[in-house]
Design a protein around this motif. Structure first.
Motif, PDB file in Angstrom:
ATOM      1  N   ARG A 293      -8.179   8.494  -3.259  1.00 31.86           N
ATOM      2  CA  ARG A 293      -8.210   7.286  -3.811  1.00 31.86           C
ATOM      3  C   ARG A 293      -8.540   7.450  -5.432  1.00 31.86           C
ATOM      4  O   ARG A 293      -8.249   6.688  -6.210  1.00 31.86           O
ATOM      5  CB  ARG A 293      -9.047   6.135  -3.345  1.00 31.86           C
ATOM      6  CG  ARG A 293      -8.221   5.328  -2.206  1.00 31.86           C
ATOM      7  CD  ARG A 293      -7.826   6.037  -1.225  1.00 31.86           C
ATOM      8  NE  ARG A 293      -6.882   5.357  -0.287  1.00 31.86           N
ATOM      9  CZ  ARG A 293      -6.421   5.979   0.928  1.00 31.86           C
ATOM     10  NH1 ARG A 293      -6.458   7.311   1.424  1.00 31.86           N
ATOM     11  NH2 ARG A 293      -5.731   5.417   1.832  1.00 31.86           N
TER      12      ARG A 293
ATOM     13  N   ASP B  12       0.225   6.035  -8.267  1.00 37.33           N
ATOM     14  CA  ASP B  12       0.252   4.700  -7.489  1.00 37.33           C
ATOM     15  C   ASP B  12       1.437   5.002  -6.467  1.00 37.33           C
ATOM     16  O   ASP B  12       2.437   5.110  -6.898  1.00 37.33           O
ATOM     17  CB  ASP B  12       0.453   3.562  -8.377  1.00 37.33           C
ATOM     18  CG  ASP B  12       0.566   2.456  -7.654  1.00 37.33           C
ATOM     19  OD1 ASP B  12       0.479   2.513  -6.344  1.00 37.33           O
ATOM     20  OD2 ASP B  12       0.420   1.169  -8.165  1.00 37.33           O
TER      21      ASP B  12
ATOM     22  N   ALA C  65       2.665   2.777  -4.402  1.00 35.28           N
ATOM     23  CA  ALA C  65       3.676   1.772  -4.741  1.00 35.28           C
ATOM     24  C   ALA C  65       4.728   1.765  -5.857  1.00 35.28           C
ATOM     25  O   ALA C  65       5.848   1.472  -5.627  1.00 35.28           O
ATOM     26  CB  ALA C  65       2.884   0.264  -4.887  1.00 35.28           C
TER      27      ALA C  65
ATOM     28  N   ALA D  46       3.544  -4.895  -7.231  1.00 37.14           N
ATOM     29  CA  ALA D  46       2.415  -5.554  -6.759  1.00 37.14           C
ATOM     30  C   ALA D  46       2.931  -6.024  -5.104  1.00 37.14           C
ATOM     31  O   ALA D  46       2.100  -6.153  -4.323  1.00 37.14           O
ATOM     32  CB  ALA D  46       2.228  -6.990  -7.406  1.00 37.14           C
TER      33      ALA D  46
ATOM     34  N   ARG E 292       2.625  -3.123  -2.712  1.00 36.55           N
ATOM     35  CA  ARG E 292       1.116  -2.717  -2.536  1.00 36.55           C
ATOM     36  C   ARG E 292       0.591  -3.894  -1.300  1.00 36.55           C
ATOM     37  O   ARG E 292      -0.081  -3.488  -0.693  1.00 36.55           O
ATOM     38  CB  ARG E 292       0.409  -2.889  -3.783  1.00 36.55           C
ATOM     39  CG  ARG E 292       0.571  -1.859  -4.935  1.00 36.55           C
ATOM     40  CD  ARG E 292      -0.175  -2.054  -6.033  1.00 36.55           C
ATOM     41  NE  ARG E 292      -1.817  -2.114  -5.933  1.00 36.55           N
ATOM     42  CZ  ARG E 292      -2.533  -0.964  -5.592  1.00 36.55           C
ATOM     43  NH1 ARG E 292      -1.824   0.184  -5.803  1.00 36.55           N
ATOM     44  NH2 ARG E 292      -3.602  -1.033  -5.185  1.00 36.55           N
ATOM     45  N   THR E 293       1.182  -5.014  -1.485  1.00 33.38           N
ATOM     46  CA  THR E 293       0.831  -6.173  -0.626  1.00 33.38           C
ATOM     47  C   THR E 293       1.137  -5.907   1.000  1.00 33.38           C
ATOM     48  O   THR E 293       0.595  -5.750   1.746  1.00 33.38           O
ATOM     49  CB  THR E 293       1.017  -7.536  -1.082  1.00 33.38           C
ATOM     50  OG1 THR E 293       0.412  -7.806  -2.154  1.00 33.38           O
ATOM     51  CG2 THR E 293       0.731  -8.478   0.011  1.00 33.38           C
TER      52      THR E 293
ATOM     53  N   LEU F 299      -2.382  -1.958   0.415  1.00 33.14           N
ATOM     54  CA  LEU F 299      -2.991  -1.260  -0.718  1.00 33.14           C
ATOM     55  C   LEU F 299      -4.018  -2.180  -1.514  1.00 33.14           C
ATOM     56  O   LEU F 299      -4.821  -1.589  -2.301  1.00 33.14           O
ATOM     57  CB  LEU F 299      -2.214  -0.311  -1.408  1.00 33.14           C
ATOM     58  CG  LEU F 299      -1.305   0.686  -0.669  1.00 33.14           C
ATOM     59  CD1 LEU F 299      -0.408   1.418  -1.633  1.00 33.14           C
ATOM     60  CD2 LEU F 299      -2.403   1.538  -0.024  1.00 33.14           C
ATOM     61  N   ASP F 300      -3.691  -3.273  -1.437  1.00 29.61           N
ATOM     62  CA  ASP F 300      -4.249  -4.438  -2.267  1.00 29.61           C
ATOM     63  C   ASP F 300      -5.653  -4.907  -1.555  1.00 29.61           C
ATOM     64  O   ASP F 300      -6.535  -5.737  -2.292  1.00 29.61           O
ATOM     65  CB  ASP F 300      -3.419  -5.578  -2.701  1.00 29.61           C
ATOM     66  CG  ASP F 300      -2.970  -6.384  -1.335  1.00 29.61           C
ATOM     67  OD1 ASP F 300      -2.903  -5.606  -0.202  1.00 29.61           O
ATOM     68  OD2 ASP F 300      -2.766  -7.476  -1.567  1.00 29.61           O
ATOM     69  N   ARG F 301      -5.847  -4.686  -0.460  1.00 28.62           N
ATOM     70  CA  ARG F 301      -7.099  -4.874   0.430  1.00 28.62           C
ATOM     71  C   ARG F 301      -8.317  -3.776  -0.340  1.00 28.62           C
ATOM     72  O   ARG F 301      -8.198  -2.892  -0.479  1.00 28.62           O
ATOM     73  CB  ARG F 301      -7.045  -4.811   2.016  1.00 28.62           C
ATOM     74  CG  ARG F 301      -5.785  -5.764   2.381  1.00 28.62           C
ATOM     75  CD  ARG F 301      -6.075  -5.484   4.024  1.00 28.62           C
ATOM     76  NE  ARG F 301      -5.485  -3.949   4.082  1.00 28.62           N
ATOM     77  CZ  ARG F 301      -5.621  -3.403   5.340  1.00 28.62           C
ATOM     78  NH1 ARG F 301      -6.420  -3.786   6.223  1.00 28.62           N
ATOM     79  NH2 ARG F 301      -5.164  -2.262   5.670  1.00 28.62           N
TER      80      ARG F 301
ATOM     81  N   GLN G 160      -9.681  -0.630   4.143  1.00 27.51           N
ATOM     82  CA  GLN G 160      -8.567   0.411   4.435  1.00 27.51           C
ATOM     83  C   GLN G 160      -8.963   1.722   5.147  1.00 27.51           C
ATOM     84  O   GLN G 160      -8.512   2.163   6.105  1.00 27.51           O
ATOM     85  CB  GLN G 160      -7.835   0.889   3.079  1.00 27.51           C
ATOM     86  CG  GLN G 160      -7.298   0.034   2.275  1.00 27.51           C
ATOM     87  CD  GLN G 160      -6.712   0.425   1.017  1.00 27.51           C
ATOM     88  OE1 GLN G 160      -6.125   1.391   1.124  1.00 27.51           O
ATOM     89  NE2 GLN G 160      -6.812  -0.374  -0.075  1.00 27.51           N
TER      90      GLN G 160
END
Length: 316
Positions: free
Chosen positions: A28, A33, A35, A49, A52-53, A57-59, A64
């Protein structure tokens, strides 16, 4: 013995847990990225975005990690972020190349290193023994890639005896062609690993030659060679078993590097491709499986050493 086994298994589990944490959080930190890779250069920030959702990946990163570990407990390595295919299926196919390559490399390394190590010890006061020892030190320092290029020039381009690239499309359904495709890559790794095994075998054999039981056997009419093989070889082989535990990581890493050189469809090529694509789910599972293989073999070597060495059992 049971306590020893439980201790080794506990250390294996702890090692895997620590490795999973290091692998997950290190990936990480890497730039890039996934996405953005999926969306392409023309994707808008809103589209990136949304991707990613969709991929989760936005959590929070700890969530994760928990999802990944939960899947591993269920023997689920997850799905590729790029192709959405199960990681376990593709990884299983690639291991059918990488594991035989590592095993064949170890076999060749033992065939090269153990006999020559014993000969080097028996002739340690002669020019031939000195030359063997010096050659082993030189070869052990050679990069695997350089050794591979040298073998390609000799066996493929000059002698035209072995293939240099590729693997049969049908895999091990064509065992003859599959084995032939692995010989040159395995020799590439075995040259370097065999040199290391030679040096350890030589040291163990020299130590055995200085033991009272070998000298006593020689004083009773046995030749030095026969005395070493009859009475000293078991101790030498114990050292070889220990070397295998030390070198197994080098074998796996060497296999990963050599696959790229010889265009073999193994874990190494898949790993390089997935790192470039920032496919974190595949990369972290691939790295953890390779780490698990190294730790499991190391644990098996420790247990084997304890089983075959009576001195270890007496200390216990």
């Amino acid at each position: 013995m049971i306590r020893f086994l439980l201790t080794r298994i506990a250390l294996l589990v702890v090692g895997l847990a620590v490795a999973s944490i290091l692998i997950f959080f290190t990936l990480r930190v890497l730039p890039g990225d996934v996405a953005q890779v999926i969306g392409g250069t023309q994707a808008s920030p809103a589209q990136v975005a949304a991707i990613r959702t969709e991929l989760g990946l936005d959590r929070p990163i700890w969530q994760q990690y928990g999802d990944w570990i939960g899947g591993l407990v269920r023997l689920d390595l997850g799905r590729s972020l790029i192709t959405h295919t199960p990681v376990a299926d593709e990884l299983g196919q690639k291991l059918q190349v990488t594991l035989p390559l590592a095993g064949l490399s170890l076999l060749f390394g033992l065939v090269i290193g153990v006999p020559l190590g014993v000969v080097s010890a028996l002739r340690h006061r002669k020019v031939s023994g000195f030359l063997l020892s010096g050659a082993a030190q030189a070869v052990a320092a050679v990069p695997v890639v350089f050794a591979g290029v040298l073998l390609i020039v000799v066996f493929a381009l000059t002698l035209k005896a072995l293939p240099t690239q590729g693997f049969p499309l049908d895999g091990w359904r064509e065992p003859g062609r599959a084995l032939q495709a692995l010989i040159l890559p395995a020799l590439t790794i075995a040259l370097v690993e065999g040199a290391v095994i030679l040096r350890f075998t030589r040291s163990a054999a020299l130590e055995a030659l200085g033991q009272d039981y070998v000298r006593t056997a020689a004083s009773k009419g046995m030749t030095t060679t026969r005395a070493l093989i009859t009475h000293g070889l078991p101790n030498v082989l114990l050292s070889v078993v220990s070397v295998i535990g030390i070198q197994i990581a080098g074998l796996i890493v060497g296999a990963v590097i050599v696959e790229a050189l010889f265009q073999l469809p193994g874990v190494g090529r898949m790993l390089v491709s997935d790192v470039g694509n920032r496919d974190f789910t595949k990369v972290q599972s691939e790295l953890l499986v390779l780490t698990a293989l190294i730790l499991v073999v190391g644990t098996a070597v420790d247990i084997t050493h304890r089983l075959i060495d009576p001195r270890e059992r007496e200390r216990a």
